[in-house]
Design an enzyme around this catalytic site. Sequence first.
Site, PDB file in Angstrom:
ATOM      1  N   LYS A 189     -39.586 -33.203 -25.711  1.00 55.95           N
ATOM      2  CA  LYS A 189     -38.509 -31.991 -25.824  1.00 55.95           C
ATOM      3  C   LYS A 189     -39.278 -30.968 -25.893  1.00 55.95           C
ATOM      4  O   LYS A 189     -40.683 -31.340 -26.414  1.00 55.95           O
ATOM      5  CB  LYS A 189     -37.577 -31.772 -26.662  1.00 55.95           C
ATOM      6  N   ARG A 209     -26.592 -42.401 -25.634  1.00 55.30           N
ATOM      7  CA  ARG A 209     -26.033 -43.364 -25.023  1.00 55.30           C
ATOM      8  C   ARG A 209     -26.338 -45.039 -25.286  1.00 55.30           C
ATOM      9  O   ARG A 209     -25.241 -46.005 -24.855  1.00 55.30           O
ATOM     10  CB  ARG A 209     -25.488 -42.582 -23.511  1.00 55.30           C
ATOM     11  N   ASP A 227     -34.670 -39.215 -22.704  1.00 54.95           N
ATOM     12  CA  ASP A 227     -34.308 -38.597 -24.002  1.00 54.95           C
ATOM     13  C   ASP A 227     -32.572 -38.577 -24.102  1.00 54.95           C
ATOM     14  O   ASP A 227     -31.992 -37.753 -24.467  1.00 54.95           O
ATOM     15  CB  ASP A 227     -34.182 -36.401 -23.724  1.00 54.95           C
TER      16      ASP A 227
HETATM   17  N1  BES Z   1     -29.401 -35.016 -28.750  1.00 53.84           N
HETATM   18  C1  BES Z   1     -29.460 -34.355 -27.216  1.00 53.84           C
HETATM   19  C2  BES Z   1     -28.163 -33.152 -27.415  1.00 53.84           C
HETATM   20  C3  BES Z   1     -28.100 -32.245 -27.689  1.00 53.84           C
HETATM   21  C4  BES Z   1     -28.696 -31.364 -27.643  1.00 53.84           C
HETATM   22  C5  BES Z   1     -28.367 -32.312 -28.990  1.00 53.84           C
HETATM   23  C6  BES Z   1     -28.736 -30.182 -27.888  1.00 53.84           C
HETATM   24  C7  BES Z   1     -27.153 -31.213 -30.277  1.00 53.84           C
HETATM   25  C8  BES Z   1     -27.953 -30.268 -29.602  1.00 53.84           C
HETATM   26  C9  BES Z   1     -29.448 -35.711 -26.184  1.00 53.84           C
HETATM   27  O1  BES Z   1     -30.014 -36.904 -27.035  1.00 53.84           O
HETATM   28  C10 BES Z   1     -29.970 -35.190 -25.176  1.00 53.84           C
HETATM   29  O2  BES Z   1     -31.230 -34.783 -25.573  1.00 53.84           O
HETATM   30  N2  BES Z   1     -29.114 -35.172 -24.291  1.00 53.84           N
HETATM   31  C11 BES Z   1     -30.385 -34.869 -23.206  1.00 53.84           C
HETATM   32  C12 BES Z   1     -29.739 -35.491 -22.060  1.00 53.84           C
HETATM   33  C13 BES Z   1     -30.752 -35.331 -20.462  1.00 53.84           C
HETATM   34  C14 BES Z   1     -32.091 -36.131 -21.025  1.00 53.84           C
HETATM   35  C15 BES Z   1     -28.869 -36.011 -19.726  1.00 53.84           C
HETATM   36  C16 BES Z   1     -29.663 -33.680 -22.830  1.00 53.84           C
HETATM   37  O3  BES Z   1     -28.555 -32.708 -23.267  1.00 53.84           O
HETATM   38  O4  BES Z   1     -30.083 -32.456 -22.014  1.00 53.84           O
HETATM   39 ZN    ZN Z   2     -29.682 -37.643 -28.986  1.00 55.64          ZN
HETATM   40 ZN    ZN Z   3     -32.355 -37.059 -26.306  1.00 56.81          ZN
END
Ligand code: BES
Ligand code: ZN
Ligand code: ZN
Length: 498
Positions: free
Chosen positions: A277, A351, A347
């Site tokens: 990230k 899931r 990321d």
């Molecule tokens: N933990 C994050 C989602 C998240 C974002 C939680 C903001 C709390 C606040 C999750 O693991 C993630 O990174 N999701 C990605 C998915 C994408 C790579 C398909 C996302 O939401 O960008």
């Molecule tokens: Zn996450």
């Molecule tokens: Zn993530």
Amino acid sequence: MKLITYAKKVGPVKADVFFYPVLQNDQEILKLIKSFAYADQDIILTRLKRENFHGKKGQFFLIHSEDVAMVILGTGQKNKMEVEDWREAAGKLVYYLEKYSANNIGIVLNSWLKGNNDIYRLGVSMAEGISLASYRFDKYIKDDEDDIKIDIDKFIVYLTASQKVKFKKGWDQGLLMAMGTMKARDLVNEPAGIMTPGFLAKEALQIAKNNRQVTVKILEKADVKKLKMGAFMGVDQGSEEPLKFIHLVYKPNGKAKDRVAIVGKGITFDSGGLNIKVGDGMEQMKVDMSGAASVLGVFSAINGLAPKVEVHGIIAACENMPSGKSYKPGDVLTNMQGKTIEIGNTDAEGRVTLADSLAYAQSQGIKKIIDLATLTGACMVALGPEYAGLFSNDDNFAKTLLKHSNVVGEKLWHMPLAKEYVSFNKSKVADVRNIADTRYGGAITAGLFLQKFIEDDVIWSHWDIAGPAFAEKPFNSYTPVGGVGFGVRTLFTWLLDY
Ligand code: BES
Ligand code: ZN
Ligand code: ZN
């Protein structure tokens, strides 16, 4: 905080602050003020007019005398009053206690009692509002002079004998629900440097120690390997912190009415892994174990609340870190059901770990499952910061859960597991891919990914809590900035309904 009830308006115990919720009714307000029989009553009445106080929702009117402050709080029209208003008002009350550095509250509910007959729920809401509004996470602040801490020791309510029984039952349950919620808040707020998978496991052990009807099993890496949790192990493999798989069980006294599982996403820090990230997005990623925190929050108060159901709490806890050992885009992982997952993006790790937690829950023969997960930024795009997305493979189950969430004021919104989008998660090399082929509908495609691991005869609901897990700004009078403990009170209300 001790609850003291009196049948008459004036009891032998004096409070520092008296709190009078009033309906929007000028006559009633006038009557109330006259009943105080203050010598300077005329001045007060003039001020009332000048301040335009009519008892509208959220309006306040203050009267001080030498040793007591009266807070008259407008709660709007009788037929427009909602349970949330009681909680919100109770939360505001804490604000006034802090203002007056008071720790005894007297509350006169006459006006409210006219507009409602659910004294039990009033008790729950008052306890929830007051406790949750008093919450602070300040253990790392050593010298904050501005911070006024209050410790409410007496809460005095004037009720008739029959009202008292119902109110007290609600009050006690409300306190326990708030306690569970605040436990979850503490866990979310704790920085990831402390809040490791091992720390979460220790918390679970402590909870089992404190709750007679709760047992816990902590699975280590070798156990998880034996169970063939290849998905969970894949996400974990880049981290130096040892993973923990936590399985809590609550058994009620007597025959259980059902067996259910609550599953929490337990990524104690989500750096994104090799798909790392960027700064802004990573800063808050200690929140990524909020689902797990809510599960532990529920178990921390479950003995006291004593639902009549067997409850399993399941958490796959690990970090998502980049290193020479990390799982990689393009990897194919196999979960404990033997289903294969192509990693399109490291990321989208939550899931992947849930694929094994959900599989494990089903391996226990459980047919009703709720999972809570800070799963997608897309859900925040869809619903904003305060609403969680609720998905379910069973509309009746969704309805039941929404009804309970509505009662406690936790905002869940029904989202579709759109059949039309199932193909978006298709992989050319595995049973499913952990990212979709489009960024649109990201919360839905994440939900559909999870559904891949749910057997046909299992009733399941997935809550994407990425938004409301953490309050960047206060949500309301009783939800300050920080971890929210989202879901704990809805889960309890649902469990207690059995
Ligand atoms: N933990 C994050 C989602 C998240 C974002 C939680 C903001 C709390 C606040 C999750 O693991 C993630 O990174 N999701 C990605 C998915 C994408 C790579 C398909 C996302 O939401 O960008
Ligand atoms: Zn996450
Ligand atoms: Zn993530």
